[in-house]
Each structure stands twice: as structure tokens, then as C-alpha cells.
Design an enzyme around this catalytic site. Structure first.
Site, PDB file in Angstrom:
ATOM      1  N   HIS A  62       0.844  -1.196   0.000  1.00  0.00           N
ATOM      2  CA  HIS A  62       0.000   0.000   0.000  1.00  0.00           C
ATOM      3  C   HIS A  62       0.879   1.246   0.000  1.00  0.00           C
ATOM      4  O   HIS A  62       2.115   1.157   0.066  1.00  0.00           O
ATOM      5  CB  HIS A  62      -0.956  -0.004   1.202  1.00  0.00           C
ATOM      6  CG  HIS A  62      -0.305   0.105   2.534  1.00  0.00           C
ATOM      7  ND1 HIS A  62       0.494  -0.891   3.081  1.00  0.00           N
ATOM      8  CD2 HIS A  62      -0.307   1.091   3.479  1.00  0.00           C
ATOM      9  CE1 HIS A  62       0.921  -0.539   4.269  1.00  0.00           C
ATOM     10  NE2 HIS A  62       0.453   0.682   4.535  1.00  0.00           N
ATOM     11  N   HIS A  64       1.316   3.925   2.019  1.00  0.00           N
ATOM     12  CA  HIS A  64       1.835   4.667   3.160  1.00  0.00           C
ATOM     13  C   HIS A  64       3.357   4.636   3.061  1.00  0.00           C
ATOM     14  O   HIS A  64       3.950   3.603   2.726  1.00  0.00           O
ATOM     15  CB  HIS A  64       1.347   4.088   4.480  1.00  0.00           C
ATOM     16  CG  HIS A  64      -0.054   4.511   4.815  1.00  0.00           C
ATOM     17  ND1 HIS A  64      -0.863   3.831   5.696  1.00  0.00           N
ATOM     18  CD2 HIS A  64      -0.801   5.569   4.372  1.00  0.00           C
ATOM     19  CE1 HIS A  64      -2.039   4.442   5.791  1.00  0.00           C
ATOM     20  NE2 HIS A  64      -2.020   5.495   4.991  1.00  0.00           N
ATOM     21  N   ASP A  66       5.984   4.356   4.824  1.00  0.00           N
ATOM     22  CA  ASP A  66       6.875   3.373   5.442  1.00  0.00           C
ATOM     23  C   ASP A  66       6.872   2.036   4.714  1.00  0.00           C
ATOM     24  O   ASP A  66       7.590   1.113   5.103  1.00  0.00           O
ATOM     25  CB  ASP A  66       6.529   3.177   6.922  1.00  0.00           C
ATOM     26  CG  ASP A  66       5.077   2.800   7.171  1.00  0.00           C
ATOM     27  OD1 ASP A  66       4.190   3.359   6.511  1.00  0.00           O
ATOM     28  OD2 ASP A  66       4.821   1.950   8.045  1.00  0.00           O
ATOM     29  N   HIS A 270       6.144  -5.071  12.357  1.00  0.00           N
ATOM     30  CA  HIS A 270       5.514  -3.753  12.246  1.00  0.00           C
ATOM     31  C   HIS A 270       5.268  -3.167  13.632  1.00  0.00           C
ATOM     32  O   HIS A 270       4.179  -2.724  13.976  1.00  0.00           O
ATOM     33  CB  HIS A 270       4.204  -3.844  11.448  1.00  0.00           C
ATOM     34  CG  HIS A 270       3.762  -2.541  10.873  1.00  0.00           C
ATOM     35  ND1 HIS A 270       2.843  -1.731  11.484  1.00  0.00           N
ATOM     36  CD2 HIS A 270       4.121  -1.894   9.741  1.00  0.00           C
ATOM     37  CE1 HIS A 270       2.633  -0.650  10.759  1.00  0.00           C
ATOM     38  NE2 HIS A 270       3.411  -0.717   9.693  1.00  0.00           N
TER      39      HIS A 270
END
Length: 303
Positions: A62, A64, A66, A270
Site C-alpha cells: 500500500h 503509506h 513506510d 511492524h
């Protein structure tokens, strides 16, 4: 046949405590697949001895930062290092626009084909397949369109019954053919039957990568029965309200998912920057799913 995952980064949102944003390398029989590409990924590849130009497929879950901000730098370095072979990139549709804009305004002219495959965050799809491995994307539940990825090994070769093979003096040239399940005939007309000289091969192995997501029912089918499950576990369950607010999972929830899908092993990652000591996260996961393990950067995990 080698099937293992190298953790390059396992931090959420920002680098912290020498933990880097999300990135992993999957080595399947010396085919290298990069999963997510957070900031600093190319430095991590160099640190752990992985040659970036051996990577032919990159998967971005995705948009984002990071999970993809290291991509432009990595692609640019591949170009500077003389890459000529095709590079396949799988990710959300807007990723192509982001890359094109970066390359345009830096006047970067790639000397290799960058082949983009948009992923579908609405339904499960096979996005790559050959005789040895199948890769599937599946929807996750996050604040932006997000997919997970599952890697399934193809049927493994049969195993020779060595005593029988040697007693019958089967020619070496027939070994791999027999292991593939096919009969062989030599120049004298002697038939060597695969079903008599081999046993079924070991079970095929599988790996699932669940990046940023709330734990919910929709992806359970896609990861059912997986051997190794990497599932984001950003928070301890005492912060479940924060997890809901940010569309993340707690360690307890990740472990509950592993139990529900019948995974053989759970790999946590994460991690929130609030945790310097990760041992409480592991304890929480193990309270629900005993075969849980913390991911650590630089470690290879066999599947």
C-alpha cells in the site's frame, strides 16, 4: 529447495531503535522477491549481502510511506548499476503515477523495462505463477487500499527410493525424470516406472505477508493453512482502541488470526515506536498462539 524470508525492516511508521520501515526479501530457490520497500531498503539489502539486481519482482502492499518510500531510490540505483533485465512491480494503481513523476523530473531514463502490474484491493487474485511458485494478492483492511501477498510452492518432486534405484542400476540421467513422476525406458527397452521407484515428495510450503490491517474475517480464507504467517502486530492489546483508530492489529489479534487459519507459525512485526523492549509483544501473542516468534532484522526465517 530453499524457501526463506529475510527481514530488512519491521518498524511501523518511522525508523526507531535501529529498526527500519517494512521490507522483506523472499528467497525461493534463488529467485528473489522483494516485499514492500520502506525508506532505507537498498542500504539494508547491501548490509545483509543481497544483490538488488538479482531481484526481478517487487510487491508493494500500500501507499503509506513506510512501505514504499525506498522504491524510487532502489529503482534508480538498479539503473545506475547497469541493470538491463526486466523488473516487475506489483502495487496499487497510483504507484505507477508516483514513479513516472519521480523519474520524469529527475530526468532518469531507465535502461530496463519496468513492468507495472496494478493490484486489486477488492478481491483475491493470482498475480504471478510458474511451475514452481504461485503468488496471490488479497485485500486487507487499512486506511488506504492495501493488499497482502501469499506465496505457494508448487508440487515438490518425488523422492527416489535409493535402494531400489541402485539395485536396478537405473542410469543417473533418469533420476530427475523419475522424480518428476515420469517413466523412463533405456536403449535395451528396460522400463523404469516412477510409481515403483519413488515416493511422494514433501508437502508444498507457503508464506503469507499481512501488512497493515485490522484483524477481520475477509482475508482468513486467503491465508488458510499457511506454513509461515507474517502478520502486523503494531500494538499490545491494551491499546486496541488505538489499533482500531489507525486500522492496525494488536499482538493478541494477530495470534488469534494465526489460530483461526491454522497457521503453523506466526512471525510478528511492524512494531510501534512506543516499544523498545519487544518481549511483552511476544508474551501476549504466545498466550493465544504458542508458535509465535518476533521478527528481527537481518534474520532469515525458513518456511
Amino acid at each position: 529447495m530453499k524457501f526463506e524470508i529475510l527481514i530488512l525492516g519491521n518498524s511501523s511508521a518511522t525508523p526507531m531503535y535501529d529498526r527500519h520501515p517494512t521490507a522483506q526479501v523472499l528467497n525461493f530457490n534463488e529467485q528473489l522477491f522483494l516485499i514492500d520497500c520502506g525508506e532505507g531498503t537498498q542500504m539494508q539489502l547491501h548490509k545483509y549481502g543481497v544483490k538488488s539486481n538479482k531481484i526481478n519482482h517487487i510487491f508493494i502492499s500500500h501507499l503509506h510511506g513506510d512501505h514504499y518510500l525506498g522504491l524510487v531510490g532502489l529503482v534508480s540505483s538498479m539503473n545506475l548499476h547497469g541493470r538491463r533485465s526486466d523488473l516487475h512491480l506489483y502495487g496499487p494503481k497510483p504507484l505507477k503515477e508516483i514513479l513516472d513523476l519521480q523519474l520524469l523530473h529527475s530526468d532518469t531514463r531507465l535502461q530496463f523495462n519496468l513492468i507495472f502490474h496494478p493490484t486489486n484491493n477488492e478481491e483475491t487474485e493470482v498475480i504471478f505463477s510458474n511451475k514452481t511458485i504461485k503468488i496471490t494478492s488479497f485485500p486487507l483492511k487499512h486506511r488506504v487500499p492495501t493488499t497482502g501477498f501469499r506465496f505457494d510452492e508448487g508440487k515438490r518432486a518425488n523422492v527416489l527410493i535409493i535402494d531400489k534405484v541402485k539395485s536396478l542400476e537405473v542410469p543417473l540421467v533418469f533420476y530427475n525424470v523419475l522424480k518428476a513422476g515420469m517413466d523412463c525406458t533405456d536403449i535395451d527397452g528396460t522400463v523404469y516406472r516412477a510409481e515403483e521407484l519413488t515416493l511422494p515428495g514433501p508437502p508444498s510450503r507457503s508464506y503469507a505477508f499481512c501488512s497493515d490491517t485490522r484483524a477481520f474475517e475477509s482475508y482468513v480464507t486467503a491465508i488458510h493453512g499457511v506454513d509461515l504467517l507474517y502478520h502486523e502486530s503494531t500494538f499490545l492489546h491494551e491499546f486496541v482502541d488505538r489499533a482500531i483508530e489507525t486500522c492496525h492489529s494488536t499482538c493478541l489479534e494477530a495470534a488469534q488470526v494465526a489460530n483461526q487459519v491454522g497457521a503453523k507459525k506466526l512471525l510478528l512485526g511492524h512494531y510501534s515506536a512506543r516499544y523498545k523492549d519487544l518481549s511483552p509483544l511476544l508474551l501476549e501473542a504466545k498466550s493465544e498462539f504458542v508458535n509465535s516468534e518476533l521478527s528481527f532484522e537481518g534474520n532469515w526465517y525458513k518456511i
